[in-house]
Design a protein around this motif. Structure first.
Motif, PDB file in Angstrom:
ATOM      1  N   GLY A 172       0.800  -1.211   0.000  1.00 27.34           N
ATOM      2  CA  GLY A 172       0.000   0.000   0.000  1.00 27.34           C
ATOM      3  C   GLY A 172       0.836   1.266   0.000  1.00 27.34           C
ATOM      4  O   GLY A 172       2.033   1.245   0.300  1.00 27.34           O
ATOM      5  N   ARG A 173       0.209   2.367  -0.340  1.00 30.07           N
ATOM      6  CA  ARG A 173       0.849   3.676  -0.332  1.00 30.07           C
ATOM      7  C   ARG A 173       0.626   4.341   1.013  1.00 30.07           C
ATOM      8  O   ARG A 173      -0.497   4.372   1.527  1.00 30.07           O
ATOM      9  CB  ARG A 173       0.263   4.569  -1.438  1.00 30.07           C
ATOM     10  CG  ARG A 173       0.214   3.933  -2.820  1.00 30.07           C
ATOM     11  CD  ARG A 173       1.566   3.838  -3.464  1.00 30.07           C
ATOM     12  NE  ARG A 173       2.052   5.120  -3.927  1.00 30.07           N
ATOM     13  CZ  ARG A 173       2.194   5.444  -5.211  1.00 30.07           C
ATOM     14  NH1 ARG A 173       1.864   4.581  -6.160  1.00 30.07           N
ATOM     15  NH2 ARG A 173       2.699   6.623  -5.562  1.00 30.07           N
ATOM     16  N   LEU A 174       1.694   4.874   1.591  1.00 30.08           N
ATOM     17  CA  LEU A 174       1.628   5.591   2.867  1.00 30.08           C
ATOM     18  C   LEU A 174       1.707   7.079   2.570  1.00 30.08           C
ATOM     19  O   LEU A 174       2.755   7.571   2.127  1.00 30.08           O
ATOM     20  CB  LEU A 174       2.786   5.185   3.774  1.00 30.08           C
ATOM     21  CG  LEU A 174       2.866   3.711   4.196  1.00 30.08           C
ATOM     22  CD1 LEU A 174       4.205   3.441   4.876  1.00 30.08           C
ATOM     23  CD2 LEU A 174       1.728   3.358   5.127  1.00 30.08           C
ATOM     24  N   ILE A 175       0.621   7.808   2.795  1.00 31.44           N
ATOM     25  CA  ILE A 175       0.564   9.220   2.449  1.00 31.44           C
ATOM     26  C   ILE A 175       0.307  10.056   3.695  1.00 31.44           C
ATOM     27  O   ILE A 175      -0.735   9.912   4.348  1.00 31.44           O
ATOM     28  CB  ILE A 175      -0.527   9.496   1.400  1.00 31.44           C
ATOM     29  CG1 ILE A 175      -0.279   8.667   0.140  1.00 31.44           C
ATOM     30  CG2 ILE A 175      -0.585  10.984   1.071  1.00 31.44           C
ATOM     31  CD1 ILE A 175      -1.342   8.833  -0.927  1.00 31.44           C
ATOM     32  N   SER A 176       1.241  10.931   4.012  1.00 31.17           N
ATOM     33  CA  SER A 176       1.076  11.860   5.130  1.00 31.17           C
ATOM     34  C   SER A 176       0.371  13.116   4.645  1.00 31.17           C
ATOM     35  O   SER A 176       0.648  13.622   3.556  1.00 31.17           O
ATOM     36  CB  SER A 176       2.444  12.232   5.714  1.00 31.17           C
ATOM     37  OG  SER A 176       3.092  11.088   6.239  1.00 31.17           O
ATOM     38  N   ILE A 177      -0.553  13.609   5.458  1.00 30.15           N
ATOM     39  CA  ILE A 177      -1.257  14.861   5.176  1.00 30.15           C
ATOM     40  C   ILE A 177      -0.683  15.916   6.110  1.00 30.15           C
ATOM     41  O   ILE A 177      -0.807  15.801   7.332  1.00 30.15           O
ATOM     42  CB  ILE A 177      -2.772  14.713   5.387  1.00 30.15           C
ATOM     43  CG1 ILE A 177      -3.321  13.521   4.591  1.00 30.15           C
ATOM     44  CG2 ILE A 177      -3.486  16.009   5.012  1.00 30.15           C
ATOM     45  CD1 ILE A 177      -3.178  13.637   3.086  1.00 30.15           C
ATOM     46  N   ALA A 178      -0.029  16.934   5.550  1.00 33.89           N
ATOM     47  CA  ALA A 178       0.775  17.848   6.358  1.00 33.89           C
ATOM     48  C   ALA A 178       0.529  19.299   5.973  1.00 33.89           C
ATOM     49  O   ALA A 178      -0.021  19.599   4.910  1.00 33.89           O
ATOM     50  CB  ALA A 178       2.260  17.507   6.194  1.00 33.89           C
ATOM     51  N   SER A 179       0.973  20.202   6.851  1.00 35.34           N
ATOM     52  CA  SER A 179       0.834  21.627   6.601  1.00 35.34           C
ATOM     53  C   SER A 179       1.824  22.398   7.454  1.00 35.34           C
ATOM     54  O   SER A 179       2.391  21.861   8.409  1.00 35.34           O
ATOM     55  CB  SER A 179      -0.591  22.095   6.902  1.00 35.34           C
ATOM     56  OG  SER A 179      -0.752  23.468   6.597  1.00 35.34           O
ATOM     57  N   GLU A 188       5.120   9.295   1.206  1.00 35.87           N
ATOM     58  CA  GLU A 188       4.701  10.396   0.351  1.00 35.87           C
ATOM     59  C   GLU A 188       3.925  11.392   1.201  1.00 35.87           C
ATOM     60  O   GLU A 188       3.461  11.063   2.293  1.00 35.87           O
ATOM     61  CB  GLU A 188       3.821   9.885  -0.792  1.00 35.87           C
ATOM     62  CG  GLU A 188       4.506   8.827  -1.648  1.00 35.87           C
ATOM     63  CD  GLU A 188       3.555   8.095  -2.559  1.00 35.87           C
ATOM     64  OE1 GLU A 188       3.838   8.033  -3.768  1.00 35.87           O
ATOM     65  OE2 GLU A 188       2.532   7.570  -2.071  1.00 35.87           O
ATOM     66  N   VAL A 189       3.773  12.603   0.682  1.00 31.21           N
ATOM     67  CA  VAL A 189       3.056  13.619   1.444  1.00 31.21           C
ATOM     68  C   VAL A 189       2.224  14.482   0.517  1.00 31.21           C
ATOM     69  O   VAL A 189       2.615  14.762  -0.619  1.00 31.21           O
ATOM     70  CB  VAL A 189       4.039  14.495   2.269  1.00 31.21           C
ATOM     71  CG1 VAL A 189       4.983  15.264   1.369  1.00 31.21           C
ATOM     72  CG2 VAL A 189       3.286  15.449   3.190  1.00 31.21           C
ATOM     73  N   ILE A 190       1.051  14.858   1.010  1.00 29.80           N
ATOM     74  CA  ILE A 190       0.214  15.873   0.373  1.00 29.80           C
ATOM     75  C   ILE A 190       0.139  17.042   1.340  1.00 29.80           C
ATOM     76  O   ILE A 190      -0.205  16.867   2.519  1.00 29.80           O
ATOM     77  CB  ILE A 190      -1.197  15.347   0.061  1.00 29.80           C
ATOM     78  CG1 ILE A 190      -1.129  14.259  -1.012  1.00 29.80           C
ATOM     79  CG2 ILE A 190      -2.110  16.486  -0.396  1.00 29.80           C
ATOM     80  CD1 ILE A 190      -2.459  13.577  -1.281  1.00 29.80           C
ATOM     81  N   LEU A 191       0.475  18.228   0.857  1.00 30.45           N
ATOM     82  CA  LEU A 191       0.466  19.425   1.692  1.00 30.45           C
ATOM     83  C   LEU A 191      -0.868  20.147   1.561  1.00 30.45           C
ATOM     84  O   LEU A 191      -1.438  20.228   0.469  1.00 30.45           O
ATOM     85  CB  LEU A 191       1.603  20.359   1.278  1.00 30.45           C
ATOM     86  CG  LEU A 191       3.014  19.782   1.436  1.00 30.45           C
ATOM     87  CD1 LEU A 191       4.034  20.700   0.770  1.00 30.45           C
ATOM     88  CD2 LEU A 191       3.357  19.591   2.910  1.00 30.45           C
ATOM     89  N   ILE A 192      -1.345  20.677   2.682  1.00 29.45           N
ATOM     90  CA  ILE A 192      -2.611  21.409   2.721  1.00 29.45           C
ATOM     91  C   ILE A 192      -2.332  22.849   3.104  1.00 29.45           C
ATOM     92  O   ILE A 192      -1.666  23.115   4.113  1.00 29.45           O
ATOM     93  CB  ILE A 192      -3.592  20.796   3.743  1.00 29.45           C
ATOM     94  CG1 ILE A 192      -3.640  19.274   3.622  1.00 29.45           C
ATOM     95  CG2 ILE A 192      -4.980  21.415   3.581  1.00 29.45           C
ATOM     96  CD1 ILE A 192      -4.121  18.749   2.307  1.00 29.45           C
ATOM     97  N   THR A 193      -2.844  23.779   2.301  1.00 31.05           N
ATOM     98  CA  THR A 193      -2.666  25.183   2.631  1.00 31.05           C
ATOM     99  C   THR A 193      -3.949  25.947   2.359  1.00 31.05           C
ATOM    100  O   THR A 193      -4.803  25.507   1.580  1.00 31.05           O
ATOM    101  CB  THR A 193      -1.501  25.802   1.839  1.00 31.05           C
ATOM    102  OG1 THR A 193      -1.234  27.113   2.336  1.00 31.05           O
ATOM    103  CG2 THR A 193      -1.824  25.885   0.353  1.00 31.05           C
ATOM    104  N   ASN A 194      -4.083  27.082   3.003  1.00 25.15           N
ATOM    105  CA  ASN A 194      -5.172  28.026   2.725  1.00 25.15           C
ATOM    106  C   ASN A 194      -4.627  29.131   1.829  1.00 25.15           C
ATOM    107  O   ASN A 194      -3.401  29.321   1.733  1.00 25.15           O
ATOM    108  CB  ASN A 194      -5.715  28.605   4.027  1.00 25.15           C
ATOM    109  CG  ASN A 194      -6.378  27.560   4.920  1.00 25.15           C
ATOM    110  OD1 ASN A 194      -6.385  27.698   6.128  1.00 25.15           O
ATOM    111  ND2 ASN A 194      -6.932  26.503   4.324  1.00 25.15           N
ATOM    112  N   PRO A 195      -5.485  29.883   1.178  1.00 29.53           N
ATOM    113  CA  PRO A 195      -5.030  30.888   0.209  1.00 29.53           C
ATOM    114  C   PRO A 195      -4.577  32.204   0.839  1.00 29.53           C
ATOM    115  O   PRO A 195      -5.044  33.283   0.467  1.00 29.53           O
ATOM    116  CB  PRO A 195      -6.274  31.082  -0.672  1.00 29.53           C
ATOM    117  CG  PRO A 195      -7.418  30.782   0.223  1.00 29.53           C
ATOM    118  CD  PRO A 195      -6.950  29.688   1.139  1.00 29.53           C
ATOM    119  N   GLU A 196      -3.679  32.081   1.820  1.00 30.83           N
ATOM    120  CA  GLU A 196      -3.093  33.243   2.490  1.00 30.83           C
ATOM    121  C   GLU A 196      -1.582  33.119   2.373  1.00 30.83           C
ATOM    122  O   GLU A 196      -1.025  32.041   2.534  1.00 30.83           O
ATOM    123  CB  GLU A 196      -3.511  33.276   3.961  1.00 30.83           C
ATOM    124  CG  GLU A 196      -5.026  33.268   4.155  1.00 30.83           C
ATOM    125  CD  GLU A 196      -5.434  32.714   5.509  1.00 30.83           C
ATOM    126  OE1 GLU A 196      -4.531  32.439   6.328  1.00 30.83           O
ATOM    127  OE2 GLU A 196      -6.632  32.544   5.726  1.00 30.83           O
TER     128      GLU A 196
END
Length: 245
Positions: free
Chosen positions: A2-9, A136-144
């Motif tokens: 499986g794929r291990l994906i971290s959700i980070a910011s 792997e990682v997916i980054l989360i950001t707001n539009p600021e």
């Protein structure tokens, strides 16, 4: 495997937990076996978002050496989705050793198509151990701009640490007229923009009900964006979605 994906910011409050829950359920709807993990050891709330608030055994018990990982895995009411919750009381936080996170989570890849890890914000020790539990990682950001630049810094550090940064999510876009446009955010981040999640009152409404928006209101704009994110993740992984979801 499986794929291990971290959700980070880079900042708290950007929507990591909301993204973790909705991405996990969206992938489950597409026929993939998914494990969502709450690795935010001090500000845990993934279990509340996913409708489980009575877990007796959590990731904290495992990291404290008081339980086996198998005992902390719960089947959710969502198709193909399991959850490892975290505790919310300080006593559990005090006893848990965040350094054990990578060694605890990585072996689970053999049982799932995707392990989605909800991580603390920033670059402190507990956040780094959580993020390094993934490959792997997916980054989360707001539009600021301050949020975008802080999240960009996290991406740079994680790349140097050996993680593959798949891209970023621009979350809650459209709250104000001063929001950084998606193309400008992509220029600053220097990463692929996976999806823009619009500001949608249905997302907040769903969270208050303890049901992620992809299940609560699949026709809402927020739900459609999270389903698109799942499609992008499958595309990156070279996998196909089940046709009906």
């Amino acid at each position: 495997m499986g794929r291990l994906i971290s959700i980070a910011s880079g900042k708290g409050g950007t929507g990591k937990t909301t993204t973790t829950a909705n991405l996990s359920i969206a992938l489950g709807k597409m026929g993939k076996k998914v494990l969502a993990v709450d690795a935010d050891l001090t500000m845990a709330n993934l279990s509340l978002v996913m409708g489980i608030d009575d877990a007796e055994t959590t990731i904290h018990d495992v990291l404290a050496g008081d339980a086996d990982i198998e005992g902390s895995i719960y089947h959710t009411s969502f198709e193909n989705v399991d959850l490892i919750p975290a505790a919310i009381d300080w006593e559990h936080v005090r006893k848990a050793d965040p350094r054990k996170l990578p060694g605890t989570i990585k072996p689970l890849r053999g049982d799932y198509d995707f392990v989605i890890i909800d991580c603390p914000a920033g670059l402190q020790m507990d956040a780094m151990n959580a993020m390094l539990s993934g490959d792997e990682v997916i980054l989360i950001t707001n539009p600021e701009i301050s949020c975008i630049t802080d999240t960009m810094k996290v991406g740079i550090v994680l790349k140097k640490a050996g993680l593959a940064v798949l891209g970023f999510v621009l979350n809650r876009y459209g709250r104000t007229d001063n929001d950084i446009p998606p193309d400008a955010a992509e220029d600053v981040m220097e990463l692929p923009l996976l999806v823009v999640v619009p500001e949608d009152p249905k997302v907040r409404e769903a969270t208050l009900e303890g049901v992620p928006v992809v299940e609560y209101d699949p026709d809402s704009e927020g739900a459609k964006a999270f389903m698109k994110l799942a499609e992008e993740v499958l595309k990156i992984a070279g996998l196909k979605a089940r046709v009906m979801y």
